[in-house]
Write an enzyme that holds these catalytic residues in place. Structure first.
Site, PDB file in Angstrom:
ATOM      1  N   LYS A  48       0.819  -1.373  -0.074  1.00  0.00           N
ATOM      2  CA  LYS A  48       0.152  -0.031   0.381  1.00  0.00           C
ATOM      3  C   LYS A  48       0.496   1.697   0.151  1.00  0.00           C
ATOM      4  O   LYS A  48       0.515   2.290   0.528  1.00  0.00           O
ATOM      5  CB  LYS A  48      -1.301  -0.088   1.304  1.00  0.00           C
ATOM      6  CG  LYS A  48      -1.435  -1.078   0.992  1.00  0.00           C
ATOM      7  CD  LYS A  48      -2.561  -1.485  -0.195  1.00  0.00           C
ATOM      8  CE  LYS A  48      -3.502  -1.203  -0.743  1.00  0.00           C
ATOM      9  NZ  LYS A  48      -3.300  -1.805  -1.993  1.00  0.00           N
ATOM     10  N   GLY A  50       2.382   2.837  -2.765  1.00  0.00           N
ATOM     11  CA  GLY A  50       1.980   3.675  -4.278  1.00  0.00           C
ATOM     12  C   GLY A  50       2.766   2.116  -5.284  1.00  0.00           C
ATOM     13  O   GLY A  50       3.583   2.583  -6.268  1.00  0.00           O
ATOM     14  N   TRP A  53       1.304   2.416  -9.145  1.00  0.00           N
ATOM     15  CA  TRP A  53       1.727   3.902  -9.732  1.00  0.00           C
ATOM     16  C   TRP A  53       2.610   4.052 -10.326  1.00  0.00           C
ATOM     17  O   TRP A  53       3.434   3.893 -11.152  1.00  0.00           O
ATOM     18  CB  TRP A  53       1.381   5.124  -8.410  1.00  0.00           C
ATOM     19  CG  TRP A  53       1.211   5.930  -8.654  1.00  0.00           C
ATOM     20  CD1 TRP A  53       0.800   6.033 -10.067  1.00  0.00           C
ATOM     21  CD2 TRP A  53       1.458   7.416  -7.465  1.00  0.00           C
ATOM     22  NE1 TRP A  53       1.287   7.999 -10.003  1.00  0.00           N
ATOM     23  CE2 TRP A  53       1.313   9.097  -8.759  1.00  0.00           C
ATOM     24  CE3 TRP A  53       1.792   7.317  -6.273  1.00  0.00           C
ATOM     25  CZ2 TRP A  53       1.335   9.755  -8.401  1.00  0.00           C
ATOM     26  CZ3 TRP A  53       1.339   8.708  -6.042  1.00  0.00           C
ATOM     27  CH2 TRP A  53       0.821   9.745  -7.406  1.00  0.00           C
ATOM     28  N   HIS A 110       6.746  -6.950  -2.763  1.00  0.00           N
ATOM     29  CA  HIS A 110       7.240  -6.603  -0.822  1.00  0.00           C
ATOM     30  C   HIS A 110       8.195  -7.604   0.213  1.00  0.00           C
ATOM     31  O   HIS A 110       7.423  -7.054   0.846  1.00  0.00           O
ATOM     32  CB  HIS A 110       5.042  -6.875  -0.980  1.00  0.00           C
ATOM     33  CG  HIS A 110       4.355  -6.351  -1.235  1.00  0.00           C
ATOM     34  ND1 HIS A 110       4.719  -4.408  -1.669  1.00  0.00           N
ATOM     35  CD2 HIS A 110       2.725  -6.211  -1.791  1.00  0.00           C
ATOM     36  CE1 HIS A 110       3.417  -4.585  -2.427  1.00  0.00           C
ATOM     37  NE2 HIS A 110       2.927  -5.228  -2.594  1.00  0.00           N
ATOM     38  N   SER A 140      -5.032   2.256   4.636  1.00  0.00           N
ATOM     39  CA  SER A 140      -4.901   2.080   3.088  1.00  0.00           C
ATOM     40  C   SER A 140      -5.276   0.326   3.048  1.00  0.00           C
ATOM     41  O   SER A 140      -5.545   0.125   2.759  1.00  0.00           O
ATOM     42  CB  SER A 140      -3.626   2.439   2.269  1.00  0.00           C
ATOM     43  OG  SER A 140      -3.825   2.461   0.219  1.00  0.00           O
ATOM     44  N   PHE A 232      -4.598   9.885 -10.317  1.00  0.00           N
ATOM     45  CA  PHE A 232      -4.788   8.186  -9.880  1.00  0.00           C
ATOM     46  C   PHE A 232      -6.723   8.125 -10.466  1.00  0.00           C
ATOM     47  O   PHE A 232      -6.828   7.434 -11.284  1.00  0.00           O
ATOM     48  CB  PHE A 232      -5.757   9.177  -8.690  1.00  0.00           C
ATOM     49  CG  PHE A 232      -6.525   8.462  -7.633  1.00  0.00           C
ATOM     50  CD1 PHE A 232      -5.997   7.225  -6.807  1.00  0.00           C
ATOM     51  CD2 PHE A 232      -7.496   8.828  -7.505  1.00  0.00           C
ATOM     52  CE1 PHE A 232      -6.710   6.854  -6.180  1.00  0.00           C
ATOM     53  CE2 PHE A 232      -8.808   7.636  -7.218  1.00  0.00           C
ATOM     54  CZ  PHE A 232      -7.695   7.117  -6.109  1.00  0.00           C
ATOM     55  N   MET A 235      -5.578   6.568 -13.823  1.00  0.00           N
ATOM     56  CA  MET A 235      -5.221   4.749 -13.108  1.00  0.00           C
ATOM     57  C   MET A 235      -6.600   4.130 -12.921  1.00  0.00           C
ATOM     58  O   MET A 235      -6.959   3.055 -13.466  1.00  0.00           O
ATOM     59  CB  MET A 235      -4.648   4.822 -12.109  1.00  0.00           C
ATOM     60  CG  MET A 235      -3.302   4.435 -12.611  1.00  0.00           C
ATOM     61  SD  MET A 235      -1.193   5.188 -11.853  1.00  0.00           S
ATOM     62  CE  MET A 235      -1.377   3.261 -11.541  1.00  0.00           C
ATOM     63  N   ARG A 258      -8.851   3.630  -3.842  1.00  0.00           N
ATOM     64  CA  ARG A 258     -10.062   4.151  -3.263  1.00  0.00           C
ATOM     65  C   ARG A 258      -9.322   6.152  -2.843  1.00  0.00           C
ATOM     66  O   ARG A 258     -10.343   6.346  -3.597  1.00  0.00           O
ATOM     67  CB  ARG A 258      -8.705   3.405  -1.698  1.00  0.00           C
ATOM     68  CG  ARG A 258      -9.865   3.962  -0.663  1.00  0.00           C
ATOM     69  CD  ARG A 258      -9.224   2.829   1.274  1.00  0.00           C
ATOM     70  NE  ARG A 258      -7.983   3.740   1.297  1.00  0.00           N
ATOM     71  CZ  ARG A 258      -8.711   4.744   1.815  1.00  0.00           C
ATOM     72  NH1 ARG A 258      -9.633   5.172   2.693  1.00  0.00           N
ATOM     73  NH2 ARG A 258      -7.063   6.013   2.120  1.00  0.00           N
ATOM     74  N   LYS A 259      -8.395   6.800  -2.670  1.00  0.00           N
ATOM     75  CA  LYS A 259      -8.513   7.348  -2.736  1.00  0.00           C
ATOM     76  C   LYS A 259      -7.088   8.748  -2.943  1.00  0.00           C
ATOM     77  O   LYS A 259      -7.198   9.818  -3.960  1.00  0.00           O
ATOM     78  CB  LYS A 259      -8.358   8.335  -1.077  1.00  0.00           C
ATOM     79  CG  LYS A 259      -9.994   8.122  -0.424  1.00  0.00           C
ATOM     80  CD  LYS A 259      -9.512   8.890   0.390  1.00  0.00           C
ATOM     81  CE  LYS A 259     -11.034   9.034   1.276  1.00  0.00           C
ATOM     82  NZ  LYS A 259     -11.206   8.924   2.827  1.00  0.00           N
TER      83      LYS A 259
HETATM   84  P1  A3P Z   1      -4.913   4.395  -1.022  1.00  0.00           P
HETATM   85  O1  A3P Z   1      -6.060   3.389   0.031  1.00  0.00           O
HETATM   86  O2  A3P Z   1      -4.936   5.318   0.335  1.00  0.00           O
HETATM   87  O3  A3P Z   1      -5.865   4.965  -1.805  1.00  0.00           O
HETATM   88  P2  A3P Z   1      -0.619  -0.105  -3.793  1.00  0.00           P
HETATM   89  O4  A3P Z   1      -0.148   0.084  -4.663  1.00  0.00           O
HETATM   90  O5  A3P Z   1       1.053  -0.797  -2.972  1.00  0.00           O
HETATM   91  O6  A3P Z   1      -0.748  -1.431  -3.183  1.00  0.00           O
HETATM   92  O7  A3P Z   1      -1.033   1.196  -3.000  1.00  0.00           O
HETATM   93  C1  A3P Z   1      -2.206   0.927  -3.186  1.00  0.00           C
HETATM   94  C2  A3P Z   1      -2.226   2.908  -2.510  1.00  0.00           C
HETATM   95  O8  A3P Z   1      -1.746   3.637  -3.554  1.00  0.00           O
HETATM   96  C3  A3P Z   1      -3.802   3.207  -2.493  1.00  0.00           C
HETATM   97  O9  A3P Z   1      -4.601   4.547  -1.778  1.00  0.00           O
HETATM   98  C4  A3P Z   1      -3.934   3.240  -3.713  1.00  0.00           C
HETATM   99  O10 A3P Z   1      -5.080   5.076  -3.770  1.00  0.00           O
HETATM  100  C5  A3P Z   1      -2.854   4.410  -4.014  1.00  0.00           C
HETATM  101  N1  A3P Z   1      -2.550   4.975  -5.756  1.00  0.00           N
HETATM  102  C6  A3P Z   1      -2.553   4.241  -6.606  1.00  0.00           C
HETATM  103  N2  A3P Z   1      -2.733   5.259  -7.894  1.00  0.00           N
HETATM  104  C7  A3P Z   1      -1.661   6.152  -7.433  1.00  0.00           C
HETATM  105  C8  A3P Z   1      -1.921   7.048  -8.355  1.00  0.00           C
HETATM  106  N3  A3P Z   1      -2.249   7.178  -9.690  1.00  0.00           N
HETATM  107  N4  A3P Z   1      -2.149   8.222  -7.680  1.00  0.00           N
HETATM  108  C9  A3P Z   1      -1.811   8.387  -6.377  1.00  0.00           C
HETATM  109  N5  A3P Z   1      -2.315   7.044  -5.502  1.00  0.00           N
HETATM  110  C10 A3P Z   1      -2.212   6.189  -6.403  1.00  0.00           C
END
Ligand code: A3P
Length: 296
Positions: A48, A50, A53, A110, A140, A232, A235, A258-259
């Site tokens: 969680k 990023g 991303w 991870h 998250s 965000f 994606m 999510r956010k």
């Molecule tokens: P939130 O749950 O706070 O929204 P991972 O990919 O490591 O599982 O991380 C997921 C987290 O990264 C989630 O956080 C997700 O919304 C956020 N995320 C994914 N893509 C993103 C983007 N383009 N910009 C900002 N946050 C992003």
């Protein structure tokens, strides 16, 4: 997903001193014996932080120019396989990684640093590590655990927050993860240590730093294009990354995208939880040189 189709939540297990669930240890020997190649790039994170991303950005940096249809037709989990995972009735991450034909291979993990397959170190592979502040990471991860049945039952938020603080979640302690990866960077210079908060603050700057580390020099237009694609909302709409077909996830409970913010923890932590968290954080991070931001 109907009630009948829901996979059974696995119990949390202690594995070599770190908490996991079986979906991340069942393929352990194969993962440990994974044959990395010198040009493989490992994208390592605590869950969680990023990962998706940064994986998406790196994939576009390498392949968007030469193979523009790739990100429109190949799911991200195949473009950047998740090495550690082995969920029944889905190809394992290790098998997906072995099937990648393009170079460099981009591989997500991870794993805490001590469990990274030795071939990555032996081949002197580049590693991109992404870290996110503990409070937002906990929030998250809590919502993710509610909807992902590969995770043990999270309980309510207060219960989950305690589990997170005590490292009783899949992949163990956030504190150990970010710090041990940080320490490894001191002896293994081919780690680029990034922060989610920096990406939120200035994604162009962070993409440029990433390019510098990877030895890439895309045009300004290309960077702008990637930056826009990696926003965000874009994606979230992308069918190749939305995880809608992942059998263990019920996104009606909480969406994967999510956010995507820094500071959402403020909507979850009570004043008392925040004070206790800060006290505990100070202790656990007292020898750390890492500085995390919980707001930008
Ligand atoms: P939130 O749950 O706070 O929204 P991972 O990919 O490591 O599982 O991380 C997921 C987290 O990264 C989630 O956080 C997700 O919304 C956020 N995320 C994914 N893509 C993103 C983007 N383009 N910009 C900002 N946050 C992003």
């Amino acid at each position: 997903m109907s009630q009948l189709e829901k996979p059974q939540r696995p119990p949390l297990i202690d594995f070599h001193g770190v908490c996991f669930s079986r979906y991340f240890t069942d393929n352990w020997n194969n993962v440990q014996n994974f044959k990395a190649r010198p040009d493989d790039i490992l994208i390592a994170t605590y869950p969680k932080s990023g990962t998706t991303w940064v994986s998406f950005i790196i994939d576009l940096l390498y392949f968007d120019q030469t193979c523009p249809e790739r990100h429109l037709t190949v799911p991200l989990i195949q473009r950047v396989p998740f090495l550690d995972i082995a969920v029944p009735s889905q190809p394992s991450g290790k098998d997906l990684a072995d099937q990648v034909r393009t170079a460099p291979r981009l591989i997500k993990s991870h794993l805490p640093v001590q469990f990274v397959p030795k071939s990555f170190w032996e081949n002197n592979c580049k590693i991109v590590y992404v870290a996110r502040n503990a409070k937002d990471c906990a929030v998250s991860y809590y919502h993710f655990a509610r909807m992902d049945y590969a995770q043990p039952e999270p309980g309510d938020w207060a219960t989950y927050l305690n589990s997170f603080k005590n490292g009783k979640v899949v992949y163990g302690s956030w504190y150990d993860h970010v710090n041990n990866w940080g320490k490894r960077k001191q002896t293994y210079p081919k780690i680029h240590y990034m922060f989610y908060e920096n990406l939120i603050e200035d994604s162009s700057r962070e993409i440029l730093r990433l390019c510098d580390f990877l030895g890439l020099s895309p045009s300004t237009e290309e960077i702008d294009k990637i930056k826009a694609a990696a926003m965000f909302d874009n994606m979230k709409q992308d069918k190749m990354i939305s995880f809608f077909t992942t059998k263990t996830m019920d996104q009606r409970l909480s969406p994967f995208f999510r956010k995507g913010k820094v500071g959402d923890w403020k909507n979850h932590f009570t004043v008392a939880q925040n004070e206790e968290f800060d006290e505990d954080y100070k202790q656990k991070m007292k020898d750390s040189s890492l500085a995390f931001r919980t707001e930008v």
